[in-house]
Motif scaffolding. Structure first.
Motif, PDB file in Angstrom:
ATOM      1  N   HIS A  64     -12.701  32.574   1.602  1.00 47.11           N
ATOM      2  CA  HIS A  64     -11.639  33.522   1.242  1.00 47.11           C
ATOM      3  C   HIS A  64     -10.324  32.767   1.360  1.00 47.11           C
ATOM      4  O   HIS A  64     -10.258  31.717   2.004  1.00 47.11           O
ATOM      5  CB  HIS A  64     -11.703  34.786   2.101  1.00 47.11           C
ATOM      6  N   HIS A  83      -7.424  33.020   2.862  1.00 48.88           N
ATOM      7  CA  HIS A  83      -6.458  33.012   3.970  1.00 48.88           C
ATOM      8  C   HIS A  83      -6.046  31.577   4.310  1.00 48.88           C
ATOM      9  O   HIS A  83      -6.857  30.652   4.261  1.00 48.88           O
ATOM     10  CB  HIS A  83      -7.055  33.705   5.198  1.00 48.88           C
ATOM     11  N   ASP A 142      -5.567  29.928   6.952  1.00 45.06           N
ATOM     12  CA  ASP A 142      -6.296  29.169   7.973  1.00 45.06           C
ATOM     13  C   ASP A 142      -7.645  28.647   7.471  1.00 45.06           C
ATOM     14  O   ASP A 142      -8.372  28.011   8.226  1.00 45.06           O
ATOM     15  CB  ASP A 142      -6.479  30.005   9.259  1.00 45.06           C
ATOM     16  N   HIS A 143      -7.973  28.902   6.194  1.00 42.31           N
ATOM     17  CA  HIS A 143      -9.222  28.396   5.610  1.00 42.31           C
ATOM     18  C   HIS A 143      -8.977  27.417   4.464  1.00 42.31           C
ATOM     19  O   HIS A 143      -9.931  26.896   3.899  1.00 42.31           O
ATOM     20  CB  HIS A 143     -10.099  29.563   5.139  1.00 42.31           C
ATOM     21  N   HIS A 201     -13.705  41.865   5.104  1.00 43.75           N
ATOM     22  CA  HIS A 201     -12.840  41.239   6.112  1.00 43.75           C
ATOM     23  C   HIS A 201     -11.541  42.039   6.134  1.00 43.75           C
ATOM     24  O   HIS A 201     -10.595  41.703   5.447  1.00 43.75           O
ATOM     25  CB  HIS A 201     -12.629  39.781   5.680  1.00 43.75           C
ATOM     26  N   ASP A 231     -14.819  34.682   7.376  1.00 43.14           N
ATOM     27  CA  ASP A 231     -14.400  35.751   8.286  1.00 43.14           C
ATOM     28  C   ASP A 231     -15.050  37.070   7.870  1.00 43.14           C
ATOM     29  O   ASP A 231     -15.130  37.400   6.688  1.00 43.14           O
ATOM     30  CB  ASP A 231     -12.881  35.917   8.237  1.00 43.14           C
TER      31      ASP A 231
HETATM   32 ZN   LIG Z   1      -9.371  35.555   7.165  1.00 38.90          ZN
END
Ligand SMILES: [Zn+2]
Ligand SMILES: [Zn+2]
Length: 356
Positions: free
Chosen positions: A123, A125, A127-128, A206, A228
């Motif tokens: 996904h 986001h 942080d990914h 999520h 997540d």
């Molecule tokens: Zn996430």
């Protein structure tokens, strides 16, 4: 490393039996080619590039996966990439890697550019994806796999000539086309370039976002990488129920080598403040649903469940990693093998019947 981890699947990480097996074969006067290690072993090699679920920009969700005999790794999320490779090099996680003969590059550079054949993004986001976006200027051409909605967001919000140059093959012109976006609808099976892996994406809920799980297979061995996810019940979702139904036959046939899944917070966070994440209690509850689908006595005993996305806590005396480890251990009435690797650590996930 703690006793907890010494008992984990990383103990199967291989060097020991790689040392004694050739000697054993010789002693038995068998030609080594009759049972070469590279094809006799079934399972996956997993390397943690980043294991935290926020805050620390040098240790965010990212993993590398490779099957024995595969030349390349597939990247699974890309929160932190180059620092994770550096940590892996320090810990000898890449000692078995067939280094390319290319001259003039650091090992970190060779691994990043030539060792990773493509990326799956669960996904969009930050942080990914941050590690891949920031290093994309120095990458080689490769595919990025994901749900159409994930890849659209990568294109609109990162590779758009505003946040960053457009290294994608679509979106704001000029598209530099270093990354070939490979969108796949949920459930469809696709070949992972540069390997013999077959992939299949499942949707995850999520919070208000669509996230995803990638099921990978090679020969009889299977492995599930979860982005997540929150639990089904408080999110009024059926995503995990569908996934447990799909994984149950693989567990029953002893083909599931393990999974990576998140536990972001320790227990005690109320359901309204989960923001689409799991706690130990919720993960154990979801694993019980999987066990129910599989059926039989102790159906998940010995299954390796690798925990990632642990959100650090900046307050004094709030060691979330230790709390999560202890809560999982205390609630583990399923006999699951929980593993909480550190950045740079390698975990060997063998087919259940090949565990030594
Ligand atoms: Zn996430
Ligand atoms: Zn995340």
């Amino acid at each position: 490393m703690t006793r907890f981890f010494r008992q984990s699947a990383a103990d199967h990480a291989g060097p020991r039996h790689r040392r004694w097996l050739p000697a054993l074969l010789l002693a038995l006067c068998l030609p080594v080619s009759a049972a070469p290690m590279s094809t006799a072993k079934q399972g996956f090699e997993l390397i943690a590039l980043g294991v935290a679920g926020g805050l620390t920009d040098g240790d965010l969700s990212a993993w590398l996966l490779r099957a024995p005999g595969d030349r390349h790794y597939l990247g699974l999320d890309a929160g932190t990439v180059l620092p994770g490779i550096a940590a892996g090099l320090k810990q000898h996680a890449f000692d078995d890697f067939p280094w390319p003969a290319t001259r003039g590059w650091t090992r970190q550079g060779l691994l990043f550019r030539e060792g990773i054949s493509g990326w799956f993004i669960s996904h969009p986001h930050l942080d990914h994806v941050a590690g891949l976006v920031i290093a994309s200027t120095d990458d080689l051409a490769k595919p990025i796999y994901g749900l159409p909605v994930t890849l659209d967001a990568l294109s609109r919000h990162y590779f758009n000539w505003s946040a960053w140059p457009n290294f994608a093959d679509r979106g704001t012109p000029p598209a530099l086309a270093r990354y070939r976006f490979q969108p796949h609808l949920p459930g469809t099976t696709f070949a992972v370039a540069g390997s013999e892996l077959q992939g299949q994406i499942f949707e995850l809920q999520h919070d208000r976002m669509r996230s995803s799980m990638l099921l990978l297979r090679r020969g009889p061995a299977a492995f599930a990488y979860f982005g997540d996810t929150g639990p089904d019940q408080p999110q009024a979702s059926q995503c995990l129920a569908r996934i447990w139904a799909a994984l149950a036959p693989l567990v029953r046939e002893r083909r599931l080598t393990g999974m990576v899944i998140e536990v972001s917070y320790p227990d005690g966070v109320d359901d309204q403040h989960l923001y689409g994440h799991l706690t130990p209690r919720w993960l154990l509850s979801e694993l019980h649903r999987l066990a129910g689908e599989v059926g039989g006595p102790r159906p998940l005993a010995g299954l390796t469940v690798v925990i990632g996305h642990i959100k650090p806590d900046l307050r004094l005396d709030h060691d979330t990693r230790r709390l999560i480890r202890d809560e999982l251990r205390q609630g583990n009435d399923l006999g699951v093998n929980f593993v909480l690797p550190r950045q740079g650590q390698r975990v060997w996930l063998p087919l259940p019947d090949q565990k030594l």
